[in-house]
Design a protein around this motif. Sequence first.
Motif, mmCIF file in Angstrom:
data_model
loop_
_atom_site.group_PDB
_atom_site.id
_atom_site.type_symbol
_atom_site.label_atom_id
_atom_site.label_comp_id
_atom_site.label_asym_id
_atom_site.label_seq_id
_atom_site.Cartn_x
_atom_site.Cartn_y
_atom_site.Cartn_z
ATOM 1 N N GLY A 229 41.437 51.245 33.521
ATOM 2 C CA GLY A 229 41.899 52.403 32.735
ATOM 3 C C GLY A 229 40.773 53.366 32.421
ATOM 4 O O GLY A 229 40.904 54.214 31.541
ATOM 5 N N LEU A 230 39.655 53.218 33.113
ATOM 6 C CA LEU A 230 38.547 54.155 32.902
ATOM 7 C C LEU A 230 38.769 55.433 33.693
ATOM 8 O O LEU A 230 38.170 56.458 33.416
ATOM 9 C CB LEU A 230 37.217 53.510 33.331
ATOM 10 C CG LEU A 230 36.810 52.248 32.579
ATOM 11 C CD1 LEU A 230 35.555 51.638 33.201
ATOM 12 C CD2 LEU A 230 36.561 52.552 31.111
ATOM 13 N N VAL B 244 48.669 46.310 33.913
ATOM 14 C CA VAL B 244 47.767 45.252 33.458
ATOM 15 C C VAL B 244 48.477 44.431 32.391
ATOM 16 O O VAL B 244 48.920 44.988 31.366
ATOM 17 C CB VAL B 244 46.446 45.839 32.892
ATOM 18 C CG1 VAL B 244 45.576 44.728 32.310
ATOM 19 C CG2 VAL B 244 45.690 46.580 33.983
ATOM 20 N N GLU C 43 44.820 58.409 26.406
ATOM 21 C CA GLU C 43 43.438 57.920 26.459
ATOM 22 C C GLU C 43 43.169 56.946 25.318
ATOM 23 O O GLU C 43 42.501 55.928 25.482
ATOM 24 C CB GLU C 43 42.456 59.090 26.394
ATOM 25 C CG GLU C 43 42.324 59.887 27.680
ATOM 26 C CD GLU C 43 41.834 59.063 28.866
ATOM 27 O OE1 GLU C 43 41.009 58.155 28.646
ATOM 28 O OE2 GLU C 43 42.289 59.322 29.987
ATOM 29 N N SER C 44 43.726 57.290 24.161
ATOM 30 C CA SER C 44 43.508 56.460 22.983
ATOM 31 C C SER C 44 44.165 55.090 23.169
ATOM 32 O O SER C 44 43.579 54.046 22.829
ATOM 33 C CB SER C 44 44.082 57.185 21.758
ATOM 34 O OG SER C 44 44.013 56.361 20.648
ATOM 35 N N GLU C 45 45.376 55.103 23.749
ATOM 36 C CA GLU C 45 46.074 53.823 23.979
ATOM 37 C C GLU C 45 45.370 53.002 25.060
ATOM 38 O O GLU C 45 45.303 51.776 24.973
ATOM 39 C CB GLU C 45 47.528 54.095 24.375
ATOM 40 C CG GLU C 45 48.376 54.562 23.194
ATOM 41 C CD GLU C 45 49.747 55.056 23.610
ATOM 42 O OE1 GLU C 45 50.690 54.899 22.817
ATOM 43 O OE2 GLU C 45 49.872 55.611 24.729
ATOM 44 N N THR D 245 42.196 53.031 25.558
ATOM 45 C CA THR D 245 41.013 52.458 24.892
ATOM 46 C C THR D 245 41.406 51.196 24.128
ATOM 47 O O THR D 245 40.716 50.167 24.186
ATOM 48 C CB THR D 245 40.397 53.493 23.923
ATOM 49 O OG1 THR D 245 40.120 54.688 24.638
ATOM 50 C CG2 THR D 245 39.106 52.984 23.300
ATOM 51 N N GLU D 246 42.532 51.271 23.420
ATOM 52 C CA GLU D 246 42.997 50.104 22.662
ATOM 53 C C GLU D 246 43.357 48.953 23.596
ATOM 54 O O GLU D 246 43.088 47.789 23.293
ATOM 55 C CB GLU D 246 44.230 50.484 21.821
ATOM 56 C CG GLU D 246 43.897 51.202 20.523
ATOM 57 C CD GLU D 246 43.160 50.312 19.537
ATOM 58 O OE1 GLU D 246 42.339 50.867 18.788
ATOM 59 O OE2 GLU D 246 43.385 49.091 19.496
ATOM 60 N N LEU D 247 43.957 49.299 24.731
ATOM 61 C CA LEU D 247 44.320 48.262 25.689
ATOM 62 C C LEU D 247 43.079 47.556 26.234
ATOM 63 O O LEU D 247 43.053 46.340 26.370
ATOM 64 C CB LEU D 247 45.122 48.879 26.844
ATOM 65 C CG LEU D 247 45.779 47.833 27.762
ATOM 66 C CD1 LEU D 247 47.043 47.273 27.129
ATOM 67 C CD2 LEU D 247 46.094 48.430 29.124
ATOM 68 N N ARG D 248 42.052 48.361 26.545
ATOM 69 C CA ARG D 248 40.801 47.754 27.028
ATOM 70 C C ARG D 248 40.216 46.827 25.966
ATOM 71 O O ARG D 248 39.721 45.756 26.268
ATOM 72 C CB ARG D 248 39.781 48.853 27.378
ATOM 73 C CG ARG D 248 40.092 49.597 28.659
ATOM 74 C CD ARG D 248 38.894 50.421 29.119
ATOM 75 N NE ARG D 248 38.559 51.494 28.210
ATOM 76 C CZ ARG D 248 39.070 52.719 28.254
ATOM 77 N NH1 ARG D 248 39.966 53.018 29.187
ATOM 78 N NH2 ARG D 248 38.718 53.636 27.394
ATOM 79 N N LEU D 249 40.303 47.303 24.706
ATOM 80 C CA LEU D 249 39.756 46.502 23.610
ATOM 81 C C LEU D 249 40.473 45.157 23.491
ATOM 82 O O LEU D 249 39.854 44.127 23.238
ATOM 83 C CB LEU D 249 39.878 47.297 22.294
ATOM 84 C CG LEU D 249 39.430 46.611 21.022
ATOM 85 C CD1 LEU D 249 37.937 46.328 21.063
ATOM 86 C CD2 LEU D 249 39.770 47.456 19.791
ATOM 87 N N ARG D 250 41.800 45.185 23.664
ATOM 88 C CA ARG D 250 42.605 43.979 23.428
ATOM 89 C C ARG D 250 42.662 43.054 24.638
ATOM 90 O O ARG D 250 42.773 41.849 24.488
ATOM 91 C CB ARG D 250 44.053 44.373 23.072
ATOM 92 C CG ARG D 250 44.189 45.284 21.894
ATOM 93 C CD ARG D 250 44.020 44.529 20.606
ATOM 94 N NE ARG D 250 43.618 45.481 19.570
ATOM 95 C CZ ARG D 250 43.108 45.116 18.412
ATOM 96 N NH1 ARG D 250 42.929 43.851 18.135
ATOM 97 N NH2 ARG D 250 42.756 46.030 17.530
ATOM 98 N N LYS D 251 42.655 43.639 25.818
ATOM 99 C CA LYS D 251 43.006 42.831 26.984
ATOM 100 C C LYS D 251 41.901 42.705 28.027
ATOM 101 O O LYS D 251 42.031 41.895 28.938
ATOM 102 C CB LYS D 251 44.251 43.425 27.657
ATOM 103 C CG LYS D 251 45.493 43.323 26.777
ATOM 104 C CD LYS D 251 46.727 43.702 27.522
ATOM 105 C CE LYS D 251 47.959 43.546 26.633
ATOM 106 N NZ LYS D 251 48.194 42.124 26.299
ATOM 107 N N PHE E 148 34.427 43.996 29.828
ATOM 108 C CA PHE E 148 33.678 44.726 30.872
ATOM 109 C C PHE E 148 32.238 44.232 30.941
ATOM 110 O O PHE E 148 31.590 44.013 29.907
ATOM 111 C CB PHE E 148 33.639 46.228 30.551
ATOM 112 C CG PHE E 148 34.910 46.943 30.887
ATOM 113 C CD1 PHE E 148 35.076 47.538 32.124
ATOM 114 C CD2 PHE E 148 35.949 47.004 29.974
ATOM 115 C CE1 PHE E 148 36.264 48.194 32.428
ATOM 116 C CE2 PHE E 148 37.130 47.653 30.273
ATOM 117 C CZ PHE E 148 37.300 48.260 31.507
#
Lengths: 427, 230
Positions: free
Chosen positions: B57-58, B68, B78-80, B82-88, B91
């Motif tokens: 999602g980058l 995913v 973009e904000s969602e 970012t949250e998805l990367r944080l949760r799932k 990196f």
Amino acid sequence: MTSRALTSHDTRPDTKATVDSFAITLMGLAWRNLWRNRRRTWLTIGGVAFAVWFLIFARAMQEGSFDVMIDNGAKMMTGHLQIQHPAYQDDPRVDNSFAAAADLDAMKSKPEVRHASLRGQGFALVSSEERSFGAQIIGVDFETEGEWSGLKPMIVEGNYPTGSGQALIGLTLARNLHLQLGDEMVILGTAKEGGIAALATNVVGIFDSTQPEFNRGLVQVNYEDFREAWVMEPGEAHAVVVMLDTASVGEEIAAQYTSQNAVLPWQDLMPEAQQMKEMKAVSSEVMFMVMTIIIGFSVVNTFMMVVYERTAEFGVLTAIGMRAGLIRLQLQLEGLYLAGLGVVLGFVLAWSALTIIGDTGVPIPVPEDALDFYARFNMGDRLYPAFQWDALYLSSAIMILGVQLAAYIPGRRLSRMKPVEALRQET
Amino acid sequence: MSNTVVKCEKVEKTYQKDSVPVYALRGVDFEVNAGDFVSLSGPSGSGKSTLLNVIGGLDRPDSGEVTVDGVALSGLSESELTELRLRKMGFVFQAYNLIPVLSAQENVEFILQLQGVPQAERRERAEAALESLGLADMSHRQPGELSGGQQQRVAIARSIVSNPVLLLADEPTANLDSGTTEDLLGLLRRLNEQENMTIVTATHDPIVMSYTKRQVHLRDGAIERDALAA
């Protein structure tokens, strides 16, 4: 695999309990980031501090020069404050006098009042044996006004009068009347009730002021002599003239003092001085603003460079899940710390400098052959700065807002940037 | 429930380079299942990093869909994302990319703090993650006081501490010597085998590929070969 919508499980924080603690972490992170490049941080802080110092110091010196100007004007004629008959300011007739003893006593009792005395004022014909000229006659308390009168150091012949039967006159008037020290002159005017005010007095001092109209048409005589000649009651006067510790408290005292008479601070007595002060203040403020903005731009530029250099880092933070809003908040905090430290440092430096030179003043370079001129015209050879809070507020606001703007602009750019673009800045 | 963690359907991505279109991904169809350890390899410009970025999602594809853990990325802001990367997702980057002003433990805790995990729990989890990677003694050191290999271990600890469903690693060993590379790959293999962590890594290093279970080779923006390791 069937796709589904994003749920709160996917995105929402587990708890709100740590929001405060994260704010503290963000503040700590911003603070630590500030010191990643100590030299540049100190240079930026130094830039902010210099701008703040400059504005405060320059305003203090400017205000100090205003004080000198106002003090000189007050000493020449008006004092810092006068109490008059309510009609006298607009209509300075002899019969617009008032019983001034109570106001005089009230003024003398105020801690801010350095000197207070009565004056009688009128226009009259001044005659020597050979000639006559019109002049303004001011009956003053020589003992009191001798303590502060700006005319005293301007005396070029004789001395400042000390008592009854003595007069101080302008140089041009003395020449016009062919009067020498010790000569008698006769003053004829219209007394309060319409009769003739007649006064014979001896010239004991001749002054040479900066203002031709004073030289040409000003005579100071003893207040009691004036009062009797103009047929006024004891304690009756045209003005209570007050000198204060500082001109700046004049308006405040005038506002606080309740009297049936008019209480006029120097701003009303010398409107041209007030106008000049305001005009100079406006032009100086524009100059200060321009200079501060120029300094501000260099600080802002440095800060923007710092932000741009860290674009890749912000890309990483976004990649690992830090929202753009939090990154921007962190930047704003860094800017706030930077500007805050600069403002505090600038204020401390300015305050220290003003404290150190506050008592001694700053020497004004005066050519040796002009020393006598400066002394005679009360100009002094030193400038005493006067701290102004508005300079601190203005410089702090410009610097803090400027640096916040410097953080905001690249922050907005970061918000619009895809993480992958930010990450690419690394190479 | 499907065990597919990543699904790419007809993903296309084109860049403009000096006004000339460069086809980074040409209709890529690709799936990663839970527990996979996949290497994306290929020459420079083959599209391996672009595919990794699109999965994470980058970056957004021009067309096609990336899903995913069941969430379609195309519909997210973009904000969602970012949250998805944080949760799932976790990196790991080539250049480690730790926050230089935070200690090793603070770097690891930072992710949990972003997730809103209470202090006591995040400290415990961060310590456990660092310990599992042999960094217990270095938890208070700043990145600048750690070697490249140690920094990359901290980066891995940061990426796994939140138990993500997917670990994405972009050339994770490119800056490491061969000994450290072997250590690190052993670590990733252990995470994959023991923790069933799903890992996708972009690499051009044959050593890395040799550690993965599945090797996907890209060329000119398309999957040329997708094979399980022998």
